[in-house]
Design a protein around this motif. Structure first.
Motif, mmCIF file in Angstrom:
data_model
loop_
_atom_site.group_PDB
_atom_site.id
_atom_site.type_symbol
_atom_site.label_atom_id
_atom_site.label_comp_id
_atom_site.label_asym_id
_atom_site.label_seq_id
_atom_site.Cartn_x
_atom_site.Cartn_y
_atom_site.Cartn_z
ATOM 1 N N GLY A 35 0.798 -1.219 0.000
ATOM 2 C CA GLY A 35 0.000 0.000 0.000
ATOM 3 C C GLY A 35 0.829 1.266 0.000
ATOM 4 O O GLY A 35 2.039 1.239 0.199
ATOM 5 N N TRP A 36 0.146 2.357 -0.266
ATOM 6 C CA TRP A 36 0.716 3.698 -0.220
ATOM 7 C C TRP A 36 0.189 4.425 1.014
ATOM 8 O O TRP A 36 -0.999 4.337 1.338
ATOM 9 C CB TRP A 36 0.348 4.491 -1.472
ATOM 10 N N ALA A 49 -4.099 3.938 -0.101
ATOM 11 C CA ALA A 49 -4.432 2.978 -1.148
ATOM 12 C C ALA A 49 -3.660 1.685 -0.917
ATOM 13 O O ALA A 49 -2.530 1.717 -0.430
ATOM 14 C CB ALA A 49 -4.092 3.528 -2.530
ATOM 15 N N CYS A 50 -4.285 0.581 -1.235
ATOM 16 C CA CYS A 50 -3.573 -0.688 -1.129
ATOM 17 C C CYS A 50 -4.061 -1.642 -2.212
ATOM 18 O O CYS A 50 -5.138 -1.458 -2.785
ATOM 19 C CB CYS A 50 -3.717 -1.308 0.250
ATOM 20 N N ILE A 51 -3.253 -2.643 -2.494
ATOM 21 C CA ILE A 51 -3.574 -3.616 -3.523
ATOM 22 C C ILE A 51 -3.060 -4.976 -3.115
ATOM 23 O O ILE A 51 -1.995 -5.099 -2.513
ATOM 24 C CB ILE A 51 -2.973 -3.182 -4.888
ATOM 25 N N THR A 58 -8.330 -3.895 -4.736
ATOM 26 C CA THR A 58 -7.790 -2.612 -4.307
ATOM 27 C C THR A 58 -8.701 -1.944 -3.280
ATOM 28 O O THR A 58 -9.897 -2.241 -3.201
ATOM 29 C CB THR A 58 -7.613 -1.648 -5.495
ATOM 30 N N TYR A 59 -8.090 -1.037 -2.519
ATOM 31 C CA TYR A 59 -8.830 -0.242 -1.550
ATOM 32 C C TYR A 59 -8.270 1.175 -1.599
ATOM 33 O O TYR A 59 -7.075 1.383 -1.739
ATOM 34 C CB TYR A 59 -8.665 -0.809 -0.136
ATOM 35 N N TYR A 60 -9.205 2.156 -1.498
ATOM 36 C CA TYR A 60 -8.799 3.547 -1.490
ATOM 37 C C TYR A 60 -9.469 4.282 -0.335
ATOM 38 O O TYR A 60 -10.639 4.047 -0.040
ATOM 39 C CB TYR A 60 -9.190 4.237 -2.800
ATOM 40 N N LYS A 65 -10.293 8.441 -3.448
ATOM 41 C CA LYS A 65 -11.070 7.554 -4.312
ATOM 42 C C LYS A 65 -11.549 8.292 -5.548
ATOM 43 O O LYS A 65 -12.035 9.420 -5.469
ATOM 44 C CB LYS A 65 -12.260 7.005 -3.528
ATOM 45 N N THR A 69 -4.973 5.914 -8.550
ATOM 46 C CA THR A 69 -5.028 4.515 -8.961
ATOM 47 C C THR A 69 -3.740 3.817 -8.555
ATOM 48 O O THR A 69 -2.654 4.254 -8.941
ATOM 49 C CB THR A 69 -5.220 4.387 -10.475
ATOM 50 N N ILE A 70 -3.873 2.754 -7.791
ATOM 51 C CA ILE A 70 -2.720 1.963 -7.377
ATOM 52 C C ILE A 70 -2.589 0.767 -8.305
ATOM 53 O O ILE A 70 -3.601 0.186 -8.736
ATOM 54 C CB ILE A 70 -2.857 1.503 -5.907
ATOM 55 N N LEU A 81 1.583 4.587 -8.101
ATOM 56 C CA LEU A 81 0.391 5.332 -7.700
ATOM 57 C C LEU A 81 0.205 6.466 -8.686
ATOM 58 O O LEU A 81 1.004 7.399 -8.723
ATOM 59 C CB LEU A 81 0.537 5.879 -6.283
#
Length: 119
Positions: A35-36, A49-51, A58-60, A65, A69-70, A81
């Motif tokens: 994630g970031w 953000a994570c993936i 993905t989650y923002y 959001k 975009t990750i 990112l």
């Protein structure tokens, strides 16, 4: 400090875009969620953000959001990112990290990259 190294930051005007990259030596992106995070002056570091590379889930955070975009380049073992429609409140130091199953960071923080969005 870990070997995680974020790059790509800089000075951007409001409404502009930036693309951050993070080299993740020491582990394979395909095997973990990553994630970031960002930290604005005077505030705590927050996850944005994570993936999960295994299923591209993905989650923002609500604050990014629809604008960020990750993505994970498994072949290059690099996390990116893409940030669009930047706002002054997006300013801060951006970091990447590997995540636990609960979404918390695992490794010592590595090198971050500064993003400054001018109004």
């Amino acid at each position: 400090q870990s070997d995680l190294a974020a790059s790509g930051g800089g000075l951007v005007h409001t409404g502009g875009s930036a693309r951050l990259s993070c080299a993740v030596p020491g582990f394979t992106l395909a095997d973990y969620a990553v994630g970031w995070f960002r930290q604005a002056p005077g505030l705590e570091r927050e996850g944005i953000a994570c993936i999960s590379s295994s299923d591209d889930d993905t989650y923002y955070a609500n604050s990014v959001k629809g604008r960020f975009t990750i993505s994970a380049d498994v072949a290059r073992n690099t996390l990116t990112l893409q940030m669009n429609s930047l706002k002054p409140e997006d300013s801060g130091v951006y970091y990447c990290n590997r995540l636990t199953n609960r979404g918390t960071p695992v490794l010592p923080w590595g090198q971050g990259t500064q993003v400054t969005v001018s109004s």
